[in-house]
Design an enzyme around this catalytic site. Structure first.
Site, PDB file in Angstrom:
ATOM      1  N   PHE A 115     -37.970  -4.733  -0.508  1.00 57.94           N
ATOM      2  CA  PHE A 115     -37.553  -6.329   0.395  1.00 57.94           C
ATOM      3  C   PHE A 115     -35.531  -6.568   0.331  1.00 57.94           C
ATOM      4  O   PHE A 115     -35.312  -6.571  -1.009  1.00 57.94           O
ATOM      5  CB  PHE A 115     -38.104  -6.956   0.234  1.00 57.94           C
ATOM      6  N   ALA A 116     -35.008  -5.886   1.200  1.00 55.61           N
ATOM      7  CA  ALA A 116     -33.612  -6.058   1.121  1.00 55.61           C
ATOM      8  C   ALA A 116     -32.611  -7.211   1.367  1.00 55.61           C
ATOM      9  O   ALA A 116     -32.895  -7.440   2.905  1.00 55.61           O
ATOM     10  CB  ALA A 116     -32.835  -4.835   1.407  1.00 55.61           C
ATOM     11  N   LEU A 117     -32.975  -9.021   0.972  1.00 55.56           N
ATOM     12  CA  LEU A 117     -32.435 -10.095   0.939  1.00 55.56           C
ATOM     13  C   LEU A 117     -31.138 -10.714   0.385  1.00 55.56           C
ATOM     14  O   LEU A 117     -29.787 -10.495   1.275  1.00 55.56           O
ATOM     15  CB  LEU A 117     -33.472 -11.096   1.292  1.00 55.56           C
ATOM     16  N   SER A 118     -30.944 -10.337  -0.442  1.00 56.41           N
ATOM     17  CA  SER A 118     -30.403 -10.700  -1.218  1.00 56.41           C
ATOM     18  C   SER A 118     -28.932 -10.109  -1.317  1.00 56.41           C
ATOM     19  O   SER A 118     -28.529  -8.980  -1.117  1.00 56.41           O
ATOM     20  CB  SER A 118     -30.174 -10.734  -2.590  1.00 56.41           C
ATOM     21  N   GLY A 123     -27.562 -15.190  -2.602  1.00 58.44           N
ATOM     22  CA  GLY A 123     -28.669 -14.953  -2.999  1.00 58.44           C
ATOM     23  C   GLY A 123     -29.455 -15.827  -2.910  1.00 58.44           C
ATOM     24  O   GLY A 123     -30.448 -15.665  -1.707  1.00 58.44           O
ATOM     25  N   SER A 124     -29.713 -16.829  -3.142  1.00 58.17           N
ATOM     26  CA  SER A 124     -30.919 -17.607  -3.053  1.00 58.17           C
ATOM     27  C   SER A 124     -30.151 -18.715  -0.887  1.00 58.17           C
ATOM     28  O   SER A 124     -31.776 -19.298  -0.619  1.00 58.17           O
ATOM     29  CB  SER A 124     -30.999 -19.232  -3.824  1.00 58.17           C
ATOM     30  N   GLN A 332     -40.796 -17.682 -31.336  1.00 60.48           N
ATOM     31  CA  GLN A 332     -41.240 -18.679 -32.840  1.00 60.48           C
ATOM     32  C   GLN A 332     -41.862 -19.070 -33.871  1.00 60.48           C
ATOM     33  O   GLN A 332     -41.450 -18.947 -34.629  1.00 60.48           O
ATOM     34  CB  GLN A 332     -40.467 -19.938 -32.011  1.00 60.48           C
ATOM     35  N   GLU A 359     -36.277 -14.479  -5.531  1.00 57.48           N
ATOM     36  CA  GLU A 359     -37.158 -15.127  -5.035  1.00 57.48           C
ATOM     37  C   GLU A 359     -36.820 -16.547  -4.987  1.00 57.48           C
ATOM     38  O   GLU A 359     -37.746 -17.239  -4.244  1.00 57.48           O
ATOM     39  CB  GLU A 359     -38.658 -14.634  -4.902  1.00 57.48           C
ATOM     40  N   GLY A 360     -36.104 -16.898  -5.125  1.00 57.61           N
ATOM     41  CA  GLY A 360     -35.601 -18.362  -5.075  1.00 57.61           C
ATOM     42  C   GLY A 360     -35.216 -19.180  -6.251  1.00 57.61           C
ATOM     43  O   GLY A 360     -36.493 -19.068  -6.769  1.00 57.61           O
TER      44      GLY A 360
END
Length: 384
Positions: A115-118, A123-124, A332, A359-360
């Protein structure tokens, strides 16, 4: 209600998935090279019938798969999810020819999807894409043609995927309304890429488009309506990103319960210290709350509810932030041993950071939630 309790068959299926992940998938994952596509692992997901379920199951089943796999083998979960993310636009918006050619191979695990969006500067903010789809002059009445020029970055499975769902700008200056989704096979001339070395061991890279040719036959959905393709895919997968996070949180919680019940400290067991037991209780509280919100968002998607974008954003936000807290607290309470290379929590600590961004990012999810809350306000009544 499935949002609050699972059917016995669903619970049994989750148990079966954890067993499969432990016995059949984890050994393959351990043989893989960090940061590279693990094709034997993907092929095994296909043989187990899990990849085909990406196209036949609803959002809740997708969440159950991702949480169950993540609990035992994060690499298997990620491989499954990336196949779904890259191929879902083809399943939902592809032509019969596109679906017939690619989806059986994705289901078998013999074709890797992405999936090539950014992009480096988008980015977001998916509406700010710069990858250009420049139209060529039509000749002889054939299908419309474009040349893709620009760069994609932070793309999962790049540059090793067999095909990419690529979002490019077909109408300059039109924002989200001028973006088109294309199915681009990896062997198209002008398409190159390189891997990016990341904190988490996921296959992620960049793609360079130097006049890559595409035609109307490669369009997914409609020209200039690719933003709908992207958002529809993300609305489905955002709750399941939350499920991935819940799976990691549960694994960290389980490890912490075991450790604190066995570890000798100050004349008793670590769990006998109220400061410790209360923190473990907080971990459990937050994990269960996140799980419920994920299930509720997925159920809303499956039922076609009108508030899916808000619910999906809430589920992704709460679950990923929760997982970060739970894994960090687990480290921790385990102490230095959790920082040793190869320890479960060392692995989860590297894995858990990225879902708060991809993804946001969490801040983007807050923006989506706020937008959805205010969108139906009657401005005429503001003075009342």
């Amino acid at each position: 209600m499935p949002a609050f309790s699972l059917e016995p068959a669903q619970t049994a299926w989750c148990t079966e998935l954890r067993t499969l992940a432990t016995d059949r998938l984890r050994p393959l994952a351990e043989k893989g090279e960090p940061g590279r596509v693990n094709r034997p692992l993907v092929a095994e997901l296909g043989r187990l019938g899990l990849l085909s379920r990406l196209f036949t199951s609803g959002a809740l089943d997708l969440c159950l798969m991702r949480e169950s796999l993540a609990h035992a083998c994060t690499e298997a979960e990620t491989a499954l999810a990336l196949q779904g993310l890259g191929a879902h636009p083809v399943h939902a918006h592809g032509t019969p020819a596109q679906r017939d050619h690619w989806l059986p191979r994705v289901a078998e695990g013999t074709a890797i999807a992405a999936f090539a969006l950014s992009e480096p500067g988008a980015g977001s903010d998916a509406g700010a894409l710069d990858l250009r789809a420049e139209a060529e002059a039509e000749t002889g009445g054939g299908p419309a043609r474009w040349r893709l020029t620009g760069e994609k970055c932070w793309i999962s499975n790049a540059p090793e995927a067999d095909f990419y769902t690529v979002f490019a700008r077909t109408t300059p200056g039109a924002g989200a309304r001028g973006v088109t989704a294309f199915l681009v096979p990896a062997d198209r001339p002008g398409l190159t890429g390189a891997p990016i070395d990341m904190l988490s061991p996921h296959p992620i890279g960049r793609l360079d488009f130097d006049g890559v040719p595409v035609t109307a036959d490669d369009v997914l959905g409609e020209v200039d309506r690719g933003f709908r393709v992207a958002m529809g895919t993300l609305n489905l997968f955002r709750p399941s990103v939350g499920a991935f996070a819940v799976g990691m949180a549960q694994a960290a919680l389980d490890a912490t319960v075991r450790h604190t019940s066995r570890r000798d400290a100050f004349g008793g067991k670590l769990m006998d210290l109220q400061a410790v037991s209360h923190r473990v209780a907080e971990m459990a509280l937050r994990t269960d709350a996140a799980r419920l919100m994920v299930h509720a968002a997925a159920t809303a998607y499956d039922e076609g509810a009108p508030d899916v974008p808000k619910r999906a954003a809430m589920a992704k936000l709460l679950a990923t932030e929760t997982a970060q807290y739970v894994v960090d607290t687990a480290v921790q309470l385990h102490g230095a041993r959790a920082l040793r290379r190869g320890h479960l929590l060392e692995h989860l600590y590297r894995e858990v950071r990225a879902p708060r961004i991809y993804e946001g990012a969490s801040e983007v999810q807050l923006g989506i939630i706020a937008k959805e809350l205010y969108k139906d306000i009657d401005t005429e009544g503001e003075s009342q």
